[in-house]
Motif scaffolding. Sequence first.
Motif, short mmCIF file in Angstrom:
data_model
loop_
_atom_site.label_atom_id
_atom_site.label_comp_id
_atom_site.label_asym_id
_atom_site.label_seq_id
_atom_site.Cartn_x
_atom_site.Cartn_y
_atom_site.Cartn_z
N ALA A 20 2.59 16.92 -6.47
CA ALA A 20 2.65 17.86 -5.34
C ALA A 20 4.10 18.26 -5.06
CB ALA A 20 2.02 17.23 -4.10
N VAL A 38 13.64 15.23 -2.91
CA VAL A 38 13.95 13.80 -2.93
C VAL A 38 12.68 13.01 -3.23
CG1 VAL A 38 14.95 11.88 -1.65
CG2 VAL A 38 15.49 14.22 -0.98
N TYR A 46 2.00 7.42 -13.92
CA TYR A 46 0.87 6.75 -14.57
C TYR A 46 -0.17 7.71 -15.14
CZ TYR A 46 2.78 2.94 -11.79
OH TYR A 46 3.62 2.02 -11.21
N TYR A 50 -3.49 15.01 -17.99
CA TYR A 50 -4.53 16.00 -17.67
C TYR A 50 -4.34 16.49 -16.24
CZ TYR A 50 -7.07 14.02 -21.70
OH TYR A 50 -7.45 13.60 -22.94
N PRO A 255 -1.15 3.08 -18.62
CA PRO A 255 0.26 2.94 -18.27
C PRO A 255 0.86 1.67 -18.88
CG PRO A 255 -1.11 3.27 -16.31
CD PRO A 255 -2.03 3.05 -17.45
N VAL A 284 13.42 9.05 1.27
CA VAL A 284 13.95 9.44 2.56
C VAL A 284 13.71 8.31 3.53
CG1 VAL A 284 13.72 11.09 4.46
CG2 VAL A 284 13.54 11.87 2.08
N ALA A 315 5.29 15.41 0.82
CA ALA A 315 4.35 15.20 -0.30
C ALA A 315 4.56 13.79 -0.83
CB ALA A 315 4.58 16.23 -1.41
N SER A 321 2.43 5.30 -3.85
CA SER A 321 3.74 5.94 -3.79
C SER A 321 4.46 5.69 -2.47
CB SER A 321 3.58 7.44 -4.00
OG SER A 321 3.08 7.69 -5.28
N GLY A 322 3.76 5.15 -1.52
CA GLY A 322 4.42 4.78 -0.27
C GLY A 322 4.30 5.77 0.87
N ALA A 406 -4.68 16.36 -9.49
CA ALA A 406 -3.74 17.45 -9.69
C ALA A 406 -4.17 18.67 -8.89
CB ALA A 406 -3.64 17.78 -11.18
N ALA A 409 -3.05 18.34 -5.42
CA ALA A 409 -1.58 18.36 -5.35
C ALA A 409 -1.05 19.77 -5.56
CB ALA A 409 -1.00 17.40 -6.40
N LEU B 518 -6.89 3.59 -12.50
CA LEU B 518 -6.95 3.21 -13.91
C LEU B 518 -8.40 3.10 -14.38
CD1 LEU B 518 -4.63 2.33 -15.75
CD2 LEU B 518 -5.07 -0.02 -15.07
N SER B 521 -10.37 6.93 -12.65
CA SER B 521 -9.84 8.24 -13.03
C SER B 521 -9.47 8.27 -14.51
CB SER B 521 -8.61 8.56 -12.18
OG SER B 521 -8.05 9.79 -12.58
C1 FAD Z 1 -3.44 5.68 -13.42
C2 FAD Z 1 -3.45 7.09 -12.93
C3 FAD Z 1 -4.03 8.08 -13.70
C4 FAD Z 1 -4.05 9.39 -13.28
N1 FAD Z 1 -4.63 10.34 -14.05
C5 FAD Z 1 -4.71 11.60 -13.60
C6 FAD Z 1 -5.35 12.62 -14.35
O1 FAD Z 1 -5.80 12.34 -15.46
N2 FAD Z 1 -5.45 13.84 -13.86
C7 FAD Z 1 -4.96 14.16 -12.63
O2 FAD Z 1 -5.10 15.30 -12.23
N3 FAD Z 1 -4.34 13.24 -11.89
C8 FAD Z 1 -4.20 11.97 -12.36
N4 FAD Z 1 -3.57 11.04 -11.62
C9 FAD Z 1 -3.20 11.37 -10.27
C10 FAD Z 1 -2.01 12.19 -10.11
O3 FAD Z 1 -0.88 11.55 -10.63
C11 FAD Z 1 -1.91 12.35 -8.64
O4 FAD Z 1 -3.04 12.95 -8.19
C12 FAD Z 1 -0.82 13.22 -8.22
O5 FAD Z 1 0.38 12.75 -8.73
C13 FAD Z 1 -0.74 13.21 -6.76
O6 FAD Z 1 0.33 13.91 -6.41
P1 FAD Z 1 1.16 13.70 -5.09
O7 FAD Z 1 2.43 14.33 -5.40
O8 FAD Z 1 0.40 14.13 -3.92
O9 FAD Z 1 1.39 12.14 -4.90
P2 FAD Z 1 2.20 11.11 -5.78
O10 FAD Z 1 2.13 11.45 -7.17
O11 FAD Z 1 1.72 9.81 -5.35
O12 FAD Z 1 3.72 11.31 -5.34
C14 FAD Z 1 4.24 10.96 -4.11
C15 FAD Z 1 5.73 10.95 -4.21
O13 FAD Z 1 6.32 10.76 -2.95
C16 FAD Z 1 7.41 9.89 -3.06
N5 FAD Z 1 7.71 9.33 -1.76
C17 FAD Z 1 6.97 8.50 -1.00
N6 FAD Z 1 7.62 8.21 0.13
C18 FAD Z 1 8.78 8.88 0.08
C19 FAD Z 1 9.91 8.99 0.97
N7 FAD Z 1 9.94 8.34 2.11
N8 FAD Z 1 10.93 9.76 0.58
C20 FAD Z 1 10.92 10.45 -0.59
N9 FAD Z 1 9.89 10.37 -1.43
C21 FAD Z 1 8.84 9.60 -1.11
C22 FAD Z 1 7.00 8.93 -4.10
O14 FAD Z 1 8.10 8.31 -4.64
C23 FAD Z 1 6.30 9.86 -5.08
O15 FAD Z 1 7.21 10.41 -5.95
C24 FAD Z 1 -3.50 9.72 -12.04
C25 FAD Z 1 -2.91 8.73 -11.26
C26 FAD Z 1 -2.87 7.43 -11.69
C27 FAD Z 1 -2.25 6.41 -10.84
#
Ligand code: FAD
Lengths: 424, 544, 438
Positions: A20, A38, A46, A50, A255, A284, A315, A321-322, A406, A409, B518, B521
């Motif tokens: 995202a 950031v 991980y 896809y 992973p 942050v 995001a 991811s915390g 995805a 996101a 894991l 998904s």
């Molecule tokens: C094992 C596994 C397999 C997956 N396979 C697929 C797949 O095949 N297809 C698919 O579509 N999706 C898949 N995903 C999911 C996909 O990675 C997530 O859906 C997507 O990354 C979500 O995006 P996001 O950015 O919302 O959250 P996240 O990817 O969780 O990112 C959140 C980000 O925020 C950051 N963050 C948190 N707190 C703070 C802060 N205070 N300051 C700054 N940064 C911060 C974190 O470090 C992280 O970088 C998979 C996930 C996993 C774990």
Amino acid sequence: MIQEARQYRTGLAVIGSGLAGFAASVFALQRGIRTAQVGNTGAIAYTTGYLDLLGWHGDRLLDNPWSGLATLRQEEPDHPLSRISDQDIRDAFFGFTQALSEMGVDYTPPGDRNLLGLTPAGTRKPTLCMPRTMVAGIAAAAAGDRTLILDIAGLDGFSARELVANAGASWPNLRSRRIIFPGVDAGVRVFPEVMARALEAPAHRQQLAGIIRSVAGDAKYIGLPAILGIHRPDRVHRDLERLTGFTLFEIPTMPPAVPGIRLREMFEQAFPARGLTLVPQQKVKSLELGKTTARLHLNDSYGKVEIEAETVILATGRFLSGGLAADRHRVRETLLGIPVSQPESRDHWYREDYFDLRGHPINRCGIRVDEAFRPISESGRPISERLFAAGILLGGQDWIRQRCGAGVAIASAYRAVSFAAGCL
Amino acid sequence: MNGIHIGECETFETEVLIIGGGVTGTGVMRDLALRGIHCLLIDRRDLNAGASGGNHGLLHSGGRYASADWETAAECRQEGEILKRVATECIEDCGGLFVAVAGDDPGFAEQFPEHCRNAGIPCQSLSRAEAREREPGLTERLIAAYRVPDATVDPFRITLENVNHAQRLTGSVYLPHTKVTAFEIESGQIRAALCQDTRTGAARRILARQVVNAGGAWSMEVAGMAGCRDVNLLYSKGTLLISNTRLSRGVINRLRPPGDGDILVPGGTISLLGTTSDTVTGLQGIRPTVAEVERNLDQGIAMLPGLATTRFIRAFSGVRPLVQAAEGIQDGRQASRGFTLFDHESQGLENFATITGGKLTTFRLMAERTGDLVASRLGNQESCKTALEPLPTGDGVRWTKPGFSARYWYQRQDPTDAVLCECEMVPQSAIDAILETAPGAEKPMELQAIGLRSRVGKGACQGAFCSLRVTSYLYDLGHYDSNEGLVRAREFVSERFRGVRPVLWGEQLPQMELAEALHCSLMGLDRLDDLASGLGSVPGVGQE
Amino acid sequence: MTTGGGQGVFKVIDFRAMAEQLLPEGANYDACLNCGLCSSGCPASGLEGMDPRRFIRMAMLGMNEELSSTPWIWTCTQCKRCMYVCPMSIDVSVLVGLARGAWPEERKPRGIVRSCQAQLRFSSTSAMGVRSEDFVEIVQEIADEVRAEDPRFADLEVPIDKQGAHFFVNQNSREPAVEPEELAPLWKIFHYVGADWTYGSRGWAAENFCMFTGDDSAWREMVRQRVEMVNELRCQVWINTECGHSFYTLWKGVERFGLQANFEPASLISYYAQWIREGRLPVNADWNHRGIKFTLQDPCQLIRKSIGDPAAEDLRFVAKRLVGEENFVDMQPCRSANYCCGGGGGFLQAGMNEQRRIYGLRKFDQIQTTGAAYVLTPCHNCHTQMEDIGEYYGGHYRVVHFWTLICLSLGILGESERKYLGPDLAGVNLPGMGSARS
Ligand SMILES: Cc1cc2nc3c(=O)[nH]c(=O)nc-3n(C[C@H](O)[C@H](O)[C@H](O)COP(=O)(O)OP(=O)(O)OC[C@H]3O[C@@H](n4cnc5c(N)ncnc54)[C@H](O)[C@@H]3O)c2cc1C
Ligand SMILES: Cc1cc2nc3c(=O)[nH]c(=O)nc-3n(C[C@H](O)[C@H](O)[C@H](O)COP(=O)(O)OP(=O)(O)OC[C@H]3O[C@@H](n4cnc5c(N)ncnc54)[C@H](O)[C@@H]3O)c2cc1C
Ligand code: SF4
Ligand code: SF4
Ligand code: SF4
């Protein structure tokens, strides 16, 4: 020690570097918005590579995610994807996959149907877009063509035999074979990342190609774990096809896997070159929302950093991811304490049965946003005019079970950026 | 010994059939084998499927019972001393403390040394500073502390070694997944036990001269199948929590009448906090609950404040079979922890015995008493040897000890020995040893059985990664040629989840989220059935 | 494995307890997900069985005896890449540093220990045993030569102990010890931009191997002496020469040991970039009309472990100006995600050549993939290691300092200052060919 806090000013600050966050930066750059981002490694590290839009709805494996979305809008109106039009979702996927392709990892554009991607276990995963390096597997499987799956001595958790045992029922000409990666002693553990980096060097490609040719037999397709390069996967892929004379495809691994590392490194590389201020691998610490600007405070290894931004996109992801955290009693959003919709007590977070097909209620908890993707407080009003949110931090979806990670996101980032742009 | 097929039914023959592969049943097996007797041990699931796999692992000094149950306390002390001598590999002699904190009854604490003395338990009074020096995690609000010779015991290893030894001594046999469902009784004798293979449903018939019911909490049910009405049990469910790391040097007991969350027991590399005690009416659906976990924690925190921020990785429950003594006792904690051996002669049976109740700590004595009865019934003159003869170990049975495989891997320095479970650092060579030589399990051995015989799945990730890596390895070995391996992996992680569910907060929550991503998904284990059947029915999927 | 070979008895430390005290707030080994990203991304993984995840697991399992005596710790260069890729920001190098400190002195790799001992012996703090008086002498001698050789530098000043100079500049011992002619290019640059700078007669040495021995008190002592010298001269900015770990050890040491430093620590690179931007160093790539390709090694001590990507940007800005945008090829991965070359953490000094070269093989591959003829790096350790692996694995690249190229570009690089240039550049822009300052 005399040290000044480093300060940046920007139009948009993106907090989070998952799909995202990266997508938000991509869309912001496409709009010419001055952007700072950031975040450290999160769920993206991980991923399979896809890009899922919607793979399952209720009990149905979705061949057509778009018709799935139509049903979703009726049955789950609060789902983030229900609040975004097909056109916007399509544009978001187009824009994002196009950007990925330009930056160095070629992706298929979104189509009308789901693709059935292979998993390392040989099961199949409905998804919308995938890296070009993985595409040939789909055609091979659909046609049931003569295919050899290779696994690698010392790569744990990826068994070609397993893959064949599971996928073979509908794919009669599927065979398996174990090879030794050039330069690695037989049986010594080797990570996909290490092999992928090695294959960036032409000399290693030559050697691997020789091995592949020697075992390929009458196969038409060769499937490998995802190790075909990190930085220039398409070049590695093409080159190996040329050197072997076979059609090659990658299969995601568990992973620590290459496809996510590829994306992260690609963004870290491409964004600064496009003028984005990136503070990688940091979180942050606090966020102040003022009348005209927002202020982000963080520490990197060298000291304090401050970013002043006119708009902010949150995001930060979920527990992994915390972005969300839980104590024994409640789930909270970690940066601002934004209200999180959630079941009334911990006893209701998870169902009794792990694989309950309804999914676990905790996966649907998250923050709520208004129609402009601004997080809202208990009263339903936006917390700030300049704060937007995107990604799986949003409640009302179950990305794990619905296979929409995805999708949520990218599409929500697209919307959040367009609303943020309106404030600038 | 192999079963002979007579018609539809596989038939086995033995001198003594033992029902129940817990610490008691396997203890009886070894006791009898040391007297030269052939046994057949069965369990409806696998070894330690009951209380023996769901307990605190505390080798009681007796201190815990000193104040209320003098006899049990003395029995624990004696047996503890014996086990420390004969089962060295299974025991860590870490010592223990009894501590009272502000708010606890000081009178109870004051009497403790005297009660210990009466039961012959060494007990040394410590100052607050001494106690906290020994266990820095203790609260500052201590009001009394005593040192006792508590120790810890690995119940899995004890069971495995019992069976392993018995197999070697007399060729005794262990059959997992074999549930007794009925007995053929003829003129005061059980002729045969009718059993069912709980995996395949196949019938099995076991002919034996003597039958021992060591069914733990289920022994009332089993006795009932033989028409015996003399076994009357109270079921007391207990729930415990496992922490990610070891939290204390030795055992820490709360010095007060037994209650929830008042004992912290180190288990090698982890710690166990417990336990609750709730009377339950049945044995179905026993699993730890959020409420039980909370009760343990609320109480435990008073003694060890650090528990409030500790990462817990799992919870589990066991059921104590408490032999109902007097009418009207409803609270499990008040019932005796002593054991009872029923010869069932009053029920008109001459070759049937039930041994139940008691403790892990006293299993050897329970086995001795049972062995004496059975041996004399068989006319065997040998006396019990388990108090003197050390429990031998073996290549297939040493992998349950926390931290062992990590050390083994590290010392071995073989770069080709892949670590399949990273949390507990279980290498491929350990899995090989288990597959080849660990006692009793179906062939080929399933992930569950491997998990039981090793630390696979027991670390921080609770099987998230290793379930898949070991499964891949089993595929590589050719154990499966269909999706059966994935089905087994799914069973394994589902089983783990039952215990993980109530401790999902804090750091275990991201771990769980990663695991679910894991398994579902990435691997599609949640949709295995749909995918297996449904793939072909998705027309034209896959065109760009 | 060859470490120090001595017989000392290992002291067993409680890693979990110690780490809890050392880790920054919020960091916690208990948060480890066992995902293996760290191991996958660590260039030392596999050396002697080493692996950062296993390091953490062993600490959590309480395997203190093993961790207190494992040779793994000498294969880890403390580059913190593991922490960089970890979603929980878990820092393995803290445990490694702890273990190094606890090793019996006589078992530690002798090379690192000796270097640290040498540093403690003289007021110069030089690991190569260069005494202060020798340093002053060498500096004067070389300065005289430069003044005599190139009329444009007839009034070159190389101040030592100049009170109130704006910049205090430290100096890696390697130049005064073995290649004094390499001192000159940097002086010329300072002279060119008219910088108000000084060396110190004490505490001038840059390198700091005491940190790598794990001996905190020695590390502290090194930093204390150096900080004192700078404070005494009342310089406002401490400029770290082209050296990676010397930068990290100083600012980190000041922070960690709570020392009073009345100056701002800065990297030379940032000033190169600033002076180029301001037009004070008018470098260009005209000399590279043949299109020689250059790549860049980001020293982890300077980039990932210290200033981060802003410094990486500066490096690239300077490099591209020097060699031409089209002749610059980035290594992959790079910037904060860069791989350590394998020479860090004292590895180069440890005498474990076989392991060090295996570690370095990945770096070698990365360099080869770029196809570059030269690797630029502002770090002495990186420089030596990359030269060594290049030779060992049969690469055809050379490694150069920034100062060499800056002076080359400005036409002020003397003939004797071209040690690291190949025949292709040996004769390019020699002084006297009329391309210097116009
Ligand atoms: C094992 C596994 C397999 C997956 N396979 C697929 C797949 O095949 N297809 C698919 O579509 N999706 C898949 N995903 C999911 C996909 O990675 C997530 O859906 C997507 O990354 C979500 O995006 P996001 O950015 O919302 O959250 P996240 O990817 O969780 O990112 C959140 C980000 O925020 C950051 N963050 C948190 N707190 C703070 C802060 N205070 N300051 C700054 N940064 C911060 C974190 O470090 C992280 O970088 C998979 C996930 C996993 C774990
Ligand atoms: C929560 C808890 C904590 C405890 N803590 C301690 C402690 O710290 N120290 C200590 O000394 N003691 C402790 N105990 C007591 C100790 O665990 C038990 O006394 C001991 O494990 C009982 O072993 P068992 O073999 O008799 O019974 P079990 O271990 O229950 O074995 C009975 C077996 O019979 C099998 N079975 C049942 N029905 C059938 C059938 N029809 N056919 C075939 N097989 C059948 C079951 O599958 C089971 O494996 C604790 C108990 C509990 C519940
Ligand atoms: S990357 Fe971090 S969370 Fe993952 S195994 Fe390494 S230390 Fe643990
Ligand atoms: S600091 Fe560098 S070498 Fe050491 S474990 Fe981490 S990544 Fe590996
Ligand atoms: S030698 Fe260079 S690359 Fe290696 S650790 Fe030092 S600075 Fe990093």
